[in-house]
Design a protein around this motif. Structure first.
Motif, mmCIF file in Angstrom:
data_model
loop_
_atom_site.group_PDB
_atom_site.id
_atom_site.type_symbol
_atom_site.label_atom_id
_atom_site.label_comp_id
_atom_site.label_asym_id
_atom_site.label_seq_id
_atom_site.Cartn_x
_atom_site.Cartn_y
_atom_site.Cartn_z
ATOM 1 N N LYS A 86 80.016 69.232 26.230
ATOM 2 C CA LYS A 86 79.266 67.804 26.026
ATOM 3 C C LYS A 86 79.774 67.415 27.296
ATOM 4 C CE LYS A 86 78.074 63.726 24.778
ATOM 5 N NZ LYS A 86 78.047 62.557 23.670
ATOM 6 N N LYS A 130 74.455 69.301 15.264
ATOM 7 C CA LYS A 130 75.132 68.165 15.073
ATOM 8 C C LYS A 130 75.685 67.707 16.338
ATOM 9 C CE LYS A 130 80.544 67.439 13.703
ATOM 10 N NZ LYS A 130 80.737 66.904 14.866
ATOM 11 N N ILE A 131 75.547 68.249 17.380
ATOM 12 C CA ILE A 131 75.552 67.971 18.023
ATOM 13 C C ILE A 131 74.601 66.947 19.178
ATOM 14 C CG2 ILE A 131 75.494 68.529 21.424
ATOM 15 C CD1 ILE A 131 76.855 71.215 20.093
ATOM 16 N N LYS A 185 72.449 65.203 16.659
ATOM 17 C CA LYS A 185 72.633 63.530 16.168
ATOM 18 C C LYS A 185 73.450 63.194 16.952
ATOM 19 C CE LYS A 185 71.307 65.222 11.694
ATOM 20 N NZ LYS A 185 71.960 66.396 10.848
ATOM 21 N N GLU A 186 74.510 63.357 17.918
ATOM 22 C CA GLU A 186 76.203 62.250 18.441
ATOM 23 C C GLU A 186 75.540 62.248 20.295
ATOM 24 O OE1 GLU A 186 79.162 65.489 17.907
ATOM 25 O OE2 GLU A 186 78.923 64.320 15.804
ATOM 26 N N SER A 203 74.024 60.165 22.698
ATOM 27 C CA SER A 203 73.189 58.950 22.909
ATOM 28 C C SER A 203 72.012 58.568 24.044
ATOM 29 C CB SER A 203 74.832 57.472 22.923
ATOM 30 O OG SER A 203 74.410 56.576 23.558
ATOM 31 N N ASP A 213 73.997 58.632 27.447
ATOM 32 C CA ASP A 213 74.943 59.521 27.541
ATOM 33 C C ASP A 213 74.184 59.794 28.601
ATOM 34 O OD1 ASP A 213 76.574 59.309 25.498
ATOM 35 O OD2 ASP A 213 75.856 60.987 24.434
#
Length: 604
Positions: free
Chosen positions: A57, A165-166, A168-169, A171, A174
């Motif tokens: 990320k 997982k990425i 979902k994280e 925002s 971002d």
């Protein structure tokens, strides 16, 4: 479903618009479709491939490409993996490429074709941050972008849970992209735009336009530009089929082939289309020619509110039957509306297209506002006023500062300039208002009207302010004038450099049996100079005394993005033009050796 991030559009397409023709491109003379399933699956494979290669990320990937489905696949693949996309115009100079590629910290560069690969590979090799250069087109022995998707497909099982997982994280706040401004002055700045910047703009605009699932859209503005980028997301949000034009030269052909329902454009493209229409009218003879040009004059008086007298309405009916119906056929016969942005649109052209039954809707925004601030539309009464950029869109605030500058605040405002806190603080004040640098006013406390760029306004030596864009746009209403740049900072009077519309000028000269070897000789002829003086005199009557053009000079070299006089969005690059025509400007103001320093800052 809830759409908060750009890649949420993929799930929306899958659930609500699972069509076989979401993205289309022409390959070897045939339109090739990319289905919703193709788009979704390959984008995920691209994400898996990036993770397999160690991307995380916040890493950056740059692209330099024409409009194509693969661009969207890579864009969505990056977004899902949290990688920041740095799209770059294919028409900028080497110094700008080097600056952007180095400044952005991009790890990979993907280009569309061999010409760009050969041009940018040596630049990339000079930069420590660029690890690899790939191409979208396939060439023997050159790394291909599909190597990433293939690696992703092979590692899908290994990275499926990681990607979930990425995702979902990630925002809505971002950063999803860094778009470098076109740089009409100096080196471009990197505008950091978030998922929410784009999606808030998409949602605010979605209800304003008559877009239906399955509508055919022609895309030809650079998708690396924020305007085309956002409307591409908008079209996907609505489940439209996006057809990517082969190039700018095939727009008319592609429009007819697909029977386009809508497209986004910039004024320069509309001006060129109109010029071609006028040229065809010039080829007519007798009564047909008279009817053609009478129809144009009639169209220029069109009022959208329909408050015309019966005599006007009858003449317009005949004009639509005899002349304007052919315009619609030239666009494929199914065109419902056109949206124009990026620069000021001549109100005359809006009226003409409305008269022809093709709503031409002007909007306004900047890269830093992702981009739309205001736009004319037809979704409700009192939402269109020709000559303005329309009402402010939902969730966006606008106010006019004491000096006339347009300020705006809302979810559309960029996160800031990348690695540039100083310039960020200069344009976003402590209360969150973004200072656009444009001068304007609100008409009826509703419609936003742009009058000029704050930085482009200049003072004459008598202290009078000149707004050059207003005058330039007026001059371009002439059939004879393709481009104009008004000059005269710190001088006694305003003047203009004028690039003739040579297509029309050649027809005019031919009719009068005027002989010339080339364009340079043509513009030097006394007859031509006198004709342009008539045009200047006509427009001077519409200007205040201090705004009137006392002198002008004709130039013969084309102004293009490729040669540097225009930005990638076809705006004047004034610094380049001042430098190119420094000698001519000196002649206009008759500088002698002792006077030259008066305007030296303008020519350096």
């Amino acid at each position: 479903m809830q759409i908060e991030r750009t890649f949420d559009l993929l799930e929306n397409i899958k659930q609500n618009h699972n069509r076989p023709d979401i993205l289309m491109a022409k390959r070897e003379g045939q339109w090739v479709n990319f289905s919703a399933d193709d788009y979704n699956r390959t984008s995920k494979h691209f994400s898996y491939g990036l993770l397999a290669r160690g991307f995380s990320k916040g890493d950056k990937i740059a692209t330099v490409s024409n409009n194509r489905p693969e661009w969207n696949i890579a864009d969505m693949g990056m977004a899902m993996a949290g990688v920041i996309h740095v799209p770059i115009y294919p028409t900028i100079g080497d110094d700008e490429y080097k600056h952007i590629l180095a400044h952005s910290d991009a790890k990979i560069l993907i280009v569309s074709d061999l010409a760009l690969y050969n041009r940018l590979k040596p630049i990339a090799e000079e930069l420590e941050n660029i690890e690899e250069v790939l191409t979208f087109n396939f060439y023997q022995d050159i790394p291909h972008w599909s190597s990433i998707t293939k690696e992703g497909e092979e590692n899908r099982v290994n990275f499926k849970e990681t990607l979930l997982k990425i995702r979902k994280e990630i925002s809505p706040d971002d950063v999803v992209s860094i778009i470098y401004t076109s740089g009409t002055t100096g080196m471009p700045k990197g505008v950091m735009l978030t998922h929410n910047n784009f999606i808030s703009n998409v949602k605010a605009c979605a209800e304003l336009f008559d877009l239906r699932a399955g509508d055919r859209i022609l895309s030809f503005l650079p998708i690396s530009h924020v305007f085309e980028r956002m409307v591409n997301y908008l079209f996907q949000y609505r489940g439209c089929a996006i057809y990517y034009a082969e190039n700018l030269g095939t727009i008319a052909q592609n429009m007819v082939e697909i029977q386009a329902n809508a497209f986004a454009t910039v004024p320069r493209v509309i001006e060129r289309i109109y010029d071609r229409i006028v040229s065809k009218g010039e080829d007519l003879t007798g009564l047909k020619k008279a009817i053609f040009f009478q129809s144009l004059k009639l169209g220029e008086k069109y009022r959208y509110n329909g408050k015309h007298n019966p005599w006007y309405g009858l003449r317009l009916w005949f004009a639509r039957k005899l002349v304007f119906s052919k315009w619609q056929k030239a666009f494929g016969g199914k065109l419902r509306f056109v949206v124009s942005g990026g620069a000021a649109l001549q109100p005359r052209l809006s009226r003409l297209f409305f008269a022809a039954g093709i709503p031409l809707l002007e909007g306004y925004g900047l890269t830093e506002t992702s981009p739309v601030i205001a736009v004319n539309h037809l979704s409700k009464p009192n939402s269109l006023l020709i000559g303005t950029v329309g009402p402010v869109i939902e969730n966006v605030e606008v106010k006019i500062d004491e000096d006339g500058e347009i300020l705006t605040k809302g979810p559309h405002i960029m996160k800031g300039y990348y690695k540039d806190e100083k310039n960020t603080a200069e344009v976003i004040d402590e209360n969150g208002w973004f200072h656009t640098g444009d001068i304007g006013k609100l008409i009826d406390n509703r419609f936003l009207k742009i009058t000029d760029r704050k930085k482009e306004m200049f003072k004459t030596s008598s202290g009078k302010y000149i707004a050059p864009q207003v005058i330039e746009n007026m001059l371009k209403e002439s059939f004879f004038i393709e481009q104009a740049m008004v000059v005269g900072e710190n001088e006694k009077f305003a003047s203009a450099l004028i690039l003739p519309n040579f297509e029309y000028l050649h027809l005019w000269a031919h009719e009068r049996r005027i002989h010339f070897r080339d364009n340079m000789e043509l513009i030097s002829l006394n007859t031509v100079q006198k004709r342009f003086q008539q045009e200047i005199d006509h427009y001077n009557k519409q200007l205040g005394k201090f705004e009137q053009l006392s002198r002008f000079r004709l130039v013969h070299e084309a102004w293009t993005a490729q040669s540097g006089e225009l930005s990638p969005t076809l705006k004047l690059r004034r610094r380049v033009l001042y430098k190119k025509y420094a000698d001519i400007i000196r002649q206009i103001y008759s500088y002698n050796e002792g006077e030259e320093n008066r305007g030296k800052h303008k020519f350096s």
